[in-house]
Design an enzyme around this catalytic site. Structure first.
Site, PDB file in Angstrom:
ATOM      1  CB  THR A 122      -0.907  -0.017   1.266  1.00  0.00           C
ATOM      2  OG1 THR A 122      -1.354   1.295   1.534  1.00  0.00           O
ATOM      3  CG2 THR A 122      -0.170  -0.500   2.497  1.00  0.00           C
ATOM      4  CG  ASP A 123      -1.283   4.982  -0.644  1.00  0.00           C
ATOM      5  OD1 ASP A 123      -1.746   4.283   0.274  1.00  0.00           O
ATOM      6  OD2 ASP A 123      -1.954   5.874  -1.212  1.00  0.00           O
ATOM      7  CD  GLU A 124      -3.217   3.390   4.660  1.00  0.00           C
ATOM      8  OE1 GLU A 124      -3.003   3.385   5.880  1.00  0.00           O
ATOM      9  OE2 GLU A 124      -4.333   3.179   4.159  1.00  0.00           O
ATOM     10  CE1 TYR A 126      -3.428  -2.691   5.900  1.00  0.00           C
ATOM     11  CE2 TYR A 126      -3.278  -0.334   5.468  1.00  0.00           C
ATOM     12  CZ  TYR A 126      -3.393  -1.634   5.006  1.00  0.00           C
ATOM     13  OH  TYR A 126      -3.457  -1.878   3.656  1.00  0.00           O
ATOM     14  CE  LYS A 182      -0.246  -4.581   3.003  1.00  0.00           C
ATOM     15  NZ  LYS A 182      -0.659  -5.912   2.490  1.00  0.00           N
TER      16      LYS A 182
HETATM   17  P1  NAD Z   1     -10.139  -6.953   2.371  1.00  0.00           P
HETATM   18  O1  NAD Z   1     -10.136  -6.694   3.821  1.00  0.00           O
HETATM   19  O2  NAD Z   1     -11.347  -6.591   1.585  1.00  0.00           O
HETATM   20  O3  NAD Z   1      -9.846  -8.494   2.090  1.00  0.00           O
HETATM   21  C1  NAD Z   1      -8.854  -9.212   2.749  1.00  0.00           C
HETATM   22  C2  NAD Z   1      -9.091 -10.697   2.522  1.00  0.00           C
HETATM   23  O4  NAD Z   1      -8.033 -11.417   3.186  1.00  0.00           O
HETATM   24  C3  NAD Z   1     -10.411 -11.206   3.101  1.00  0.00           C
HETATM   25  O5  NAD Z   1     -11.091 -12.017   2.167  1.00  0.00           O
HETATM   26  C4  NAD Z   1      -9.973 -12.012   4.331  1.00  0.00           C
HETATM   27  O6  NAD Z   1     -10.844 -13.088   4.615  1.00  0.00           O
HETATM   28  C5  NAD Z   1      -8.601 -12.503   3.894  1.00  0.00           C
HETATM   29  N1  NAD Z   1      -7.751 -12.823   5.060  1.00  0.00           N
HETATM   30  C6  NAD Z   1      -7.579 -12.084   6.186  1.00  0.00           C
HETATM   31  N2  NAD Z   1      -6.744 -12.725   7.024  1.00  0.00           N
HETATM   32  C7  NAD Z   1      -6.363 -13.881   6.413  1.00  0.00           C
HETATM   33  C8  NAD Z   1      -5.499 -14.950   6.754  1.00  0.00           C
HETATM   34  N3  NAD Z   1      -4.855 -14.972   7.931  1.00  0.00           N
HETATM   35  N4  NAD Z   1      -5.337 -15.963   5.884  1.00  0.00           N
HETATM   36  C9  NAD Z   1      -5.997 -15.966   4.694  1.00  0.00           C
HETATM   37  N5  NAD Z   1      -6.840 -14.990   4.319  1.00  0.00           N
HETATM   38  C10 NAD Z   1      -7.003 -13.951   5.158  1.00  0.00           C
HETATM   39  O7  NAD Z   1      -8.853  -6.208   1.798  1.00  0.00           O
HETATM   40  P2  NAD Z   1      -8.574  -5.547   0.377  1.00  0.00           P
HETATM   41  O8  NAD Z   1      -8.990  -4.142   0.437  1.00  0.00           O
HETATM   42  O9  NAD Z   1      -9.093  -6.427  -0.686  1.00  0.00           O
HETATM   43  O10 NAD Z   1      -6.972  -5.557   0.372  1.00  0.00           O
HETATM   44  C11 NAD Z   1      -6.230  -6.608  -0.208  1.00  0.00           C
HETATM   45  C12 NAD Z   1      -4.754  -6.278  -0.142  1.00  0.00           C
HETATM   46  O11 NAD Z   1      -4.504  -5.058  -0.834  1.00  0.00           O
HETATM   47  C13 NAD Z   1      -4.237  -6.066   1.279  1.00  0.00           C
HETATM   48  O12 NAD Z   1      -2.954  -6.612   1.371  1.00  0.00           O
HETATM   49  C14 NAD Z   1      -4.181  -4.551   1.419  1.00  0.00           C
HETATM   50  O13 NAD Z   1      -3.190  -4.165   2.344  1.00  0.00           O
HETATM   51  C15 NAD Z   1      -3.830  -4.150   0.020  1.00  0.00           C
HETATM   52  N6  NAD Z   1      -4.252  -2.797  -0.376  1.00  0.00           N
HETATM   53  C16 NAD Z   1      -5.557  -2.408  -0.246  1.00  0.00           C
HETATM   54  C17 NAD Z   1      -5.948  -1.136  -0.663  1.00  0.00           C
HETATM   55  C18 NAD Z   1      -7.385  -0.676  -0.579  1.00  0.00           C
HETATM   56  O14 NAD Z   1      -7.667   0.496  -0.833  1.00  0.00           O
HETATM   57  N7  NAD Z   1      -8.341  -1.538  -0.269  1.00  0.00           N
HETATM   58  C19 NAD Z   1      -4.998  -0.262  -1.202  1.00  0.00           C
HETATM   59  C20 NAD Z   1      -3.668  -0.695  -1.337  1.00  0.00           C
HETATM   60  C21 NAD Z   1      -3.313  -1.968  -0.923  1.00  0.00           C
END
Ligand code: NAD
Length: 315
Positions: free
Chosen positions: A127-129, A152, A156
């Site tokens: 993430t950008d964070e 968080y 990451k």
């Molecule tokens: P989300 O919370 O919607 O989904 C996360 C998924 O991971 C869920 O389906 C959950 O059941 C699964 N999960 C959680 N713990 C687990 C474990 N121990 N083992 C297996 N599965 C597990 O998140 P998202 O928004 O889809 O984000 C996905 C990735 O992208 C993350 O790594 C996040 O840091 C990164 N990200 C998200 C954003 C954003 O804006 N949403 C931006 C940049 C990066």
């Protein structure tokens, strides 16, 4: 049919990525713990011939190793994570477990499988964070210092450092993506955009931290998926790539935009649906902004979905 593993494939970005890969004719194995944020939407694209869901915690290295050995995927997209900053402030433990120890387990499985010549490329989704609070008129570059502010983003950042160390020390084939805020379908309504949309639908107040001036960069989730696919096809092993749209907006302007689009779409806005400023989140970063020239120029990728159009589709 090429095989692909997506961890966290039931989450917001994961669900969209799974669909994207199925449309590209891959067989997708989704490894997900199915936590509160995973979704159970019915999906017409998925069938026995192109998709398998395995309920698993990515901390379970033994099982992960077995699954990778069985399916021998060409690539693993690692998205499994705890992702909500406010929850990380209320209780960081799960974030340390899944985001750090979970990534470590996956890396260890891959390190051991190297010896058996099982060597899928890892696309680690970050993430950008991790860059922390970014000054006005500046946009983060891939080699900028990591300065995470919340449990968080610290979890990451730790995971990214582990991935980088495995690349350098064990020559693991891996690429890291640092993406800005995503929006689009299938997102759990605790995050800003789906929360505001649900509250509009339910005639509730629209809570915004502090004065609403915090600025975020927004990308449609399908554009993020196409970037991740480019990283798999053409991303250079060992490198990190920022993935952004260049579109920054303050939270208050974003909510005003949502209200305006709802109006245009003739969605009824109830009397209780009013912006309400609430006490700021502790340690709240004021601004994130990415410089994405590397992926734009070196991989010839660019986001395609216009912000207003994407918001309309999301609503
Ligand atoms: P989300 O919370 O919607 O989904 C996360 C998924 O991971 C869920 O389906 C959950 O059941 C699964 N999960 C959680 N713990 C687990 C474990 N121990 N083992 C297996 N599965 C597990 O998140 P998202 O928004 O889809 O984000 C996905 C990735 O992208 C993350 O790594 C996040 O840091 C990164 N990200 C998200 C954003 C954003 O804006 N949403 C931006 C940049 C990066």
């Amino acid at each position: 049919m090429k095989k692909v593993i997506v961890t966290g494939g039931s989450g917001f970005i994961g669900s969209n990525l799974v669909n994207f890969l199925i449309e590209k004719k891959f067989y997708v194995i989704n490894l997900d713990k199915l936590t509160y944020s995973s979704n159970t939407y019915k999906n017409k694209l998925r069938n026995k011939k192109n998709y398998k869901l395995i309920k698993i915690d990515i901390i379970n290295k033994k099982k992960i190793t077995k699954i990778i050995t069985k399916y021998k995927p060409d690539v693993i997209f690692n998205l499994a994570a705890e992702t909500h900053v406010d929850r990380s402030i209320d209780g960081p433990r799960n974030f340390i477990q899944t985001n750090i120890v979970g990534t470590f387990s996956l890396l260890e499985a891959l390190r051991q499988l190297q010896k058996r010549k099982i060597n899928p490329k890892l696309i680690h989704v970050s993430t950008d964070e991790v860059y922390g609070d970014i000054k006005k008129n500046y946009r983060s570059l891939e080699n900028d210092r990591y300065e995470p502010s919340s449990p968080y983003s610290a979890s990451k950042a730790s995971a990214d450092h582990l991935v980088k160390s495995y690349i350098r020390t064990y020559k693991l084939k891996a690429v890291i993506s640092n993406c800005c805020n995503n929006y689009g379908p299938y997102q759990f309504p605790e995050k800003l955009i789906p929360k505001m949309i649900s509250n509009i639908f339910e005639n509730k107040e629209l809570p915004i931290y502090a004065k609403g001036k915090n600025s975020r960069e927004w990308i449609h989730v399908e554009d993020h998926c196409s970037a991740l696919f480019q990283l798999y096809l053409r991303g250079k092993n060992g490198e990190s790539y920022n993935v952004g749209s260049g579109i920054n907006l303050s939270n208050i302007n974003l909510v005003k935009k949502l209200l305006k689009i709802c109006n245009i779409m003739n969605i009824k806005i109830g009397k209780k649906t009013k912006i309400k400023y609430v006490k700021d989140r502790p340690g709240h970063d004021f601004r994130y902004a990415l410089n994405s020239n590397k992926i734009l120029k070196k991989l010839n990728w660019k986001p395609k979905i216009k912000f207003e159009k994407g918001l309309k589709q999301t609503i």
